[in-house]
Design an enzyme around this catalytic site. Structure first.
Site, PDB file in Angstrom:
ATOM      1  N   GLU A 162     -48.734 -56.854 -55.737  1.00  9.87           N
ATOM      2  CA  GLU A 162     -49.920 -57.530 -55.186  1.00  9.87           C
ATOM      3  C   GLU A 162     -50.773 -58.132 -56.309  1.00  9.87           C
ATOM      4  OE1 GLU A 162     -50.740 -54.001 -52.757  1.00  9.87           O
ATOM      5  OE2 GLU A 162     -51.064 -55.394 -51.097  1.00  9.87           O
ATOM      6  N   GLU A 196     -44.827 -49.753 -49.576  1.00 12.08           N
ATOM      7  CA  GLU A 196     -45.891 -48.953 -48.950  1.00 12.08           C
ATOM      8  C   GLU A 196     -45.456 -48.329 -47.631  1.00 12.08           C
ATOM      9  OE1 GLU A 196     -46.296 -51.845 -50.405  1.00 12.08           O
ATOM     10  OE2 GLU A 196     -48.171 -51.946 -51.514  1.00 12.08           O
TER      11      GLU A 196
HETATM   12  N1  3HC Z   1     -48.565 -43.216 -58.309  1.00 12.84           N
HETATM   13  C1  3HC Z   1     -48.602 -42.059 -58.994  1.00 12.84           C
HETATM   14  N2  3HC Z   1     -47.545 -41.532 -59.636  1.00 12.84           N
HETATM   15  C2  3HC Z   1     -46.379 -42.217 -59.554  1.00 12.84           C
HETATM   16  C3  3HC Z   1     -46.268 -43.418 -58.860  1.00 12.84           C
HETATM   17  C4  3HC Z   1     -47.420 -43.932 -58.218  1.00 12.84           C
HETATM   18  N3  3HC Z   1     -47.402 -45.078 -57.546  1.00 12.84           N
HETATM   19  N4  3HC Z   1     -44.993 -43.855 -58.951  1.00 12.84           N
HETATM   20  C5  3HC Z   1     -44.348 -42.954 -59.696  1.00 12.84           C
HETATM   21  N5  3HC Z   1     -45.185 -41.959 -60.065  1.00 12.84           N
HETATM   22  C6  3HC Z   1     -44.877 -40.817 -60.917  1.00 12.84           C
HETATM   23  C7  3HC Z   1     -43.875 -39.863 -60.295  1.00 12.84           C
HETATM   24  O1  3HC Z   1     -44.493 -38.929 -59.465  1.00 12.84           O
HETATM   25  C8  3HC Z   1     -43.270 -39.238 -61.539  1.00 12.84           C
HETATM   26  O2  3HC Z   1     -44.199 -38.297 -61.999  1.00 12.84           O
HETATM   27  P1  3HC Z   1     -43.700 -36.948 -62.722  1.00 12.84           P
HETATM   28  O3  3HC Z   1     -42.964 -37.398 -63.952  1.00 12.84           O
HETATM   29  O4  3HC Z   1     -44.948 -36.204 -62.980  1.00 12.84           O
HETATM   30  O5  3HC Z   1     -42.791 -36.288 -61.721  1.00 12.84           O
HETATM   31  C9  3HC Z   1     -43.252 -40.387 -62.546  1.00 12.84           C
HETATM   32  O6  3HC Z   1     -44.212 -41.334 -62.058  1.00 12.84           O
HETATM   33  C10 3HC Z   1     -41.925 -41.080 -62.669  1.00 12.84           C
HETATM   34  O7  3HC Z   1     -41.473 -41.441 -61.368  1.00 12.84           O
HETATM   35  P2  3HC Z   1     -39.937 -41.338 -60.954  1.00 12.84           P
HETATM   36  O8  3HC Z   1     -39.425 -39.994 -61.309  1.00 12.84           O
HETATM   37  O9  3HC Z   1     -39.855 -41.776 -59.550  1.00 12.84           O
HETATM   38  O10 3HC Z   1     -39.302 -42.395 -61.954  1.00 12.84           O
HETATM   39  P3  3HC Z   1     -38.145 -43.434 -61.702  1.00 12.84           P
HETATM   40  O11 3HC Z   1     -37.951 -44.140 -62.975  1.00 12.84           O
HETATM   41  O12 3HC Z   1     -36.985 -42.770 -61.053  1.00 12.84           O
HETATM   42  O13 3HC Z   1     -38.720 -44.467 -60.625  1.00 12.84           O
HETATM   43  C11 3HC Z   1     -40.337 -45.953 -59.656  1.00 12.84           C
HETATM   44  C12 3HC Z   1     -39.806 -45.284 -60.946  1.00 12.84           C
HETATM   45  C13 3HC Z   1     -39.261 -46.893 -59.093  1.00 12.84           C
HETATM   46  C14 3HC Z   1     -41.546 -46.723 -60.008  1.00 12.84           C
HETATM   47  C15 3HC Z   1     -40.620 -44.853 -58.607  1.00 12.84           C
HETATM   48  O14 3HC Z   1     -41.457 -43.873 -59.209  1.00 12.84           O
HETATM   49  C16 3HC Z   1     -41.340 -45.333 -57.379  1.00 12.84           C
HETATM   50  O15 3HC Z   1     -40.717 -45.848 -56.489  1.00 12.84           O
HETATM   51  N6  3HC Z   1     -42.661 -45.139 -57.339  1.00 12.84           N
HETATM   52  C17 3HC Z   1     -43.451 -45.400 -56.154  1.00 12.84           C
HETATM   53  C18 3HC Z   1     -43.704 -46.849 -55.981  1.00 12.84           C
HETATM   54  C19 3HC Z   1     -44.579 -47.065 -54.792  1.00 12.84           C
HETATM   55  O16 3HC Z   1     -44.380 -46.528 -53.721  1.00 12.84           O
HETATM   56  N7  3HC Z   1     -45.588 -47.920 -54.954  1.00 12.84           N
HETATM   57  C20 3HC Z   1     -46.509 -48.220 -53.913  1.00 12.84           C
HETATM   58  C21 3HC Z   1     -47.676 -47.308 -54.011  1.00 12.84           C
HETATM   59  S1  3HC Z   1     -48.817 -47.534 -52.687  1.00 12.84           S
HETATM   60  C22 3HC Z   1     -49.656 -48.949 -53.098  1.00 12.84           C
HETATM   61  O17 3HC Z   1     -49.362 -49.573 -54.072  1.00 12.84           O
HETATM   62  C23 3HC Z   1     -50.775 -49.336 -52.194  1.00 12.84           C
HETATM   63  C24 3HC Z   1     -51.276 -50.723 -52.438  1.00 12.84           C
HETATM   64  O18 3HC Z   1     -50.690 -51.611 -51.531  1.00 12.84           O
HETATM   65  C25 3HC Z   1     -52.738 -50.768 -52.288  1.00 12.84           C
END
Ligand code: 3HC
Ligand code: NAI
Length: 647
Positions: free
Chosen positions: A103, A123
């Site tokens: 975004e 999301e």
């Molecule tokens: N917020 C907080 N922590 C997050 C995070 C996030 N969005 N995304 C990842 N993390 C943390 C994980 O909990 C993990 O923490 P830890 O080491 O303490 O366990 C660390 O980051 C690494 O994450 P992964 O183990 O998942 O690492 P990968 O390399 O396998 O994957 C990734 C990376 C593809 C970025 C995956 O973490 C992921 O899919 N993250 C979520 C992405 C997501 O859903 N984003 C949308 C959030 S909601 C939003 O943005 C609302 C907006 O529209 C207003």
């Protein structure tokens, strides 16, 4: 400082550095606001690049903040400030640009990404919808149908696809920073592109879009966020951007505080926390070649999963005919992956070359990890382990894929039992994400670490489990299946229980699932256990009687249901059998409501889950939730049975 501004001539490089994934935590949002103002007010700066340190661009809002009161500045306001900038901003994307990250990129005037970058709005998978203008800006950039597809699936797209759809302006082939700087210099004198929220949505077929929406809602099975995404998209298409942004914000805040989103966030973190320390306690042993014994349903799936992850595989079967069938199963799976374009022709050919079949255990002599997947029979498995122990390298880790049997007892068949672990895959093994890593008492920590590292390479969610009948998942499933059988004897019917479970959010009910898996396997297990079953234990004989009548489920056209092709019908013969069994036991059948049925199923799952925790079979309640959600169809948006017991 998690946001820094550094100038290269007249171009500002605004860098976010907020490990591990550059989530837009409050300090990042604040830093961005300052940077936007600095770029605007510094007359020497003519353009800005939004770039990230570390392994990724911004992976989204900080999910850990969602349980706290919102803190200013809010992400939608940062996006608006970015979009209102009078100097061109270019998002330089590597790794993942997800959720709030994408975004932010959509609020920039241009987007560049490395060839390996992934861009998405996941999301919906957290029970949310894009809440920083994504539902409004994305359809204005790439069209409503494509935007809806991305937002409703939550699946990221590769840079190549992003380029084709117009989501990014260019793919960077070498140096992201240098090429983006070059791009910025080239576009310095261009008129500023119109902000996305000021554009109109490209023409599309409204009927086709409505049809797309209907399909999404039908697939949601009780989850609210897909419908909210559709509602927001409709508003984005029909209203002006200001109104649509306000509607998106309202929906986002409502979903954020909904129990469904809380449950999905719980599972998100539970999946990341599970088994984290398994590879920390000891060094995993190096693995290149995987031995698989048994080329049936599971063995072939495990072999395919291993090949797809880049391992060499030695597949062993008991005779030539079985080997030919097993190899064919593996090849068919790889061909399927090729057909669905999950792998390239060259990958496919490499994987085929890496597969070796043999009817001799000598074929296992080079294997670093050997997974046994032969018949579920203690004597057969022990005989196999005794044989493989003679040929396996001394440092090879030996694993069994048993569903229920005592892994410690199997381990006694080898000279060095600590090198034996359980690796309990789920069918189809190359697709299902769950892997139970069964750790017998006294297991060598490096063997355990190797099992965990193997799971990671296969892309599995590896959950550690102790030894007991059925480990975590099958033990809970056996307990609630038994309870469902009590309920049908007491007055419910299979179709009613299945419908209840589907209404709760399971893809299918327990009886439909048994018909799909085949009733004969559990029957064999019950017969095996008959000798040791306490006489005082309530035992429902209906399933045995179905099997005695040759009703093994879908494969025989009859089981709990009658099958006409793929369609299941209630069979009056089964109803009669159920009523007769109840009468034989002098049970007065009574009626059950759906709530009563589901409460009972949940209660049993939670009670068995608690016993599993008390016995140390599972390390944490969250691990049980991860198993039930990823292996047993428990609706993800409900968070798992143990989570439900807390809320
Ligand atoms: N917020 C907080 N922590 C997050 C995070 C996030 N969005 N995304 C990842 N993390 C943390 C994980 O909990 C993990 O923490 P830890 O080491 O303490 O366990 C660390 O980051 C690494 O994450 P992964 O183990 O998942 O690492 P990968 O390399 O396998 O994957 C990734 C990376 C593809 C970025 C995956 O973490 C992921 O899919 N993250 C979520 C992405 C997501 O859903 N984003 C949308 C959030 S909601 C939003 O943005 C609302 C907006 O529209 C207003
Ligand atoms: P299957 O019957 O499809 O395959 C077993 C294979 O093992 C057969 O091809 C057989 O020829 C081969 N085999 C038997 N003895 C052998 C020996 N001595 N040497 C080499 N090969 C031998 O069975 P399936 O379903 O693949 O199950 C295998 C194991 O996986 C069982 O322990 C089962 O409990 C477990 N499992 C099964 C799951 C499923 O959904 N089917 C899920 C998870 C685990």
């Amino acid at each position: 400082m998690c946001v820094t501004v550094h100038s290269e001539d007249t171009i500002a490089l605004v860098e976010i550095n907020n490990p591990p994934v550059n989530a837009t935590s409050q300090p990042v949002r604040q830093g961005l606001m300052r940077a936007i103002a600095q770029v605007e007010h510094d007359p020497a700066i003519r353009s800005a690049i939004l770039i990230c340190a570390g392994r990724s661009f911004v992976a989204g809002a900080d999910i850990r903040e969602f349980d706290k009161p919102p803190m200013e500045p809010h992400l939608p306001d940062v996006a608006l400030a970015l979009e209102a900038a009078t100097k061109p901003w270019i998002a330089a994307i590597h790794g993942a640009a997800l959720g709030g990250g994408l975004e932010l990129a959509l609020s920039c005037h241009y987007r560049m990404a490395t060839a390996t970058a992934k861009l998405g709005l996941p999301e919906v998978t957290l029970g949310l919808l894009p809440g920083a203008g994504g539902t409004v800006r994305l359809p204005r950039l790439i069209g409503a149908p494509q935007a809806l597809k991305m937002m409703a699936s939550g699946k990221p797209v590769e840079a190549q696809v992003a380029h084709e759809t117009g989501l990014i302006d260019a793919i960077v082939l070498t140096d992201l920073r240098a090429e983006t700087l070059e791009f910025a210099r080239t576009h310095l004198t261009d008129p500023l592109p119109v902000a996305l929220s000021k554009r109109s949505v490209p023409d599309h077929d409204p009927d086709a879009l409505e049809q797309q929406i209907r399909k999404i809602i039908a697939k949601a099975r009780g989850q609210k966020s897909p419908k909210a995404v559709c509602d927001a998209l409709r508003t984005a298409v029909l209203s002006d951007a200001t109104e649509a942004l306000a509607a998106e914000r309202r929906l986002f805040l409502k979903l954020k505080s909904d129990p469904q989103s809380k449950a999905l966030r719980h599972i998100f973190f539970a999946e990341r926390a599970v088994g984290k320390d398994l590879t920390k306690r000891a060094e995993p042993r190096p693995i290149e070649t995987i031995g698989v014994i048994g080329g049936g349903t599971m063995g072939a799936g495990i072999a395919a999963a291993s090949l797809l992850a880049g391992f060499r595989v030695a597949l062993i079967e008991r005779d030539g005919g079985a080997l030919t069938s097993g190899m064919e199963r593996v090849r068919k799976t790889l061909a399927g992956s090729l057909q669905r374009e999950l792998i390239t022709q060259s990958d496919h050919d490499t994987f085929i070359d890496a597969l070796n079949g043999s009817t001799s255990y000598d074929g296992l002599s080079q294997s670093d990890l050997i997974v046994e997947a032969v018949f579920e029979d203690m004597d057969v498995k022990r005989a196999v382990f005794t044989e493989l122990d003679k040929v396996a390298k001394p440092q090879a880790v030996l694993a069994t894929n048993t569903s229920y049997l005592d892994v410690a007892q199997i381990a006694q068949a080898v000279e060095d039992p600590p090198r034996v672990i359980g690796l309990h895959f789920f069918s189809p093994a190359h697709i299902m994400k769950l892997l139970e890593l069964v750790i017998p008492p006294g297991a060598d920590p490096s063997a355990v670490a190797t099992g965990a590292a193997f799971g990671k390479r296969l892309g599995k969610i590896t959950v550690p489990a102790g030894v007991c009948d059925g480990f975590i998942g099958n033990r809970i499933m056996s307990a609630y299946r038994r309870e469902c059988e009590y309920m049908i004897e007491d007055g419910a019917l299979p179709a009613q229980i299945d419908e209840t479970m589907r209404n709760f959010g399971f893809p299918m009910g327990i009886f439909e699932m048994q018909d799909l898996a085949g009733l004969d396997i559990a029957w064999a297990m019950r017969k095996r256990r008959a000798r040791t079953r306490p006489a005082s234990e309530r035992y429902v004989e209906i399933a045995d009687k179905l099997c005695e009548a040759g009703r093994f489920g879908r494969k025989t056209g009859r089981g709990w249901y009658l099958y006409d092709g793929n369609t299941a019908q209630v069979d009056p013969e089964v109803t009669t059998l159920i009523e007769a069994e109840a009468a034989r036991k002098n049970i007065t059948r009574c009626s059950f409501t759906q709530d009563e049925i589901m409460d009972q199923i949940l209660l049993i799952m939670q009670r068995e889950g608690q016993a599993i925790l008390d016995e140390g079979i599972a390390a944490r309640p969250d691990d049980i939730d991860v198993v039930m959600v990823n292996g047993y169809g428990f609706p993800r948006w409900r968070g798992g049975p143990m989570f439900m017991s807390k809320v």
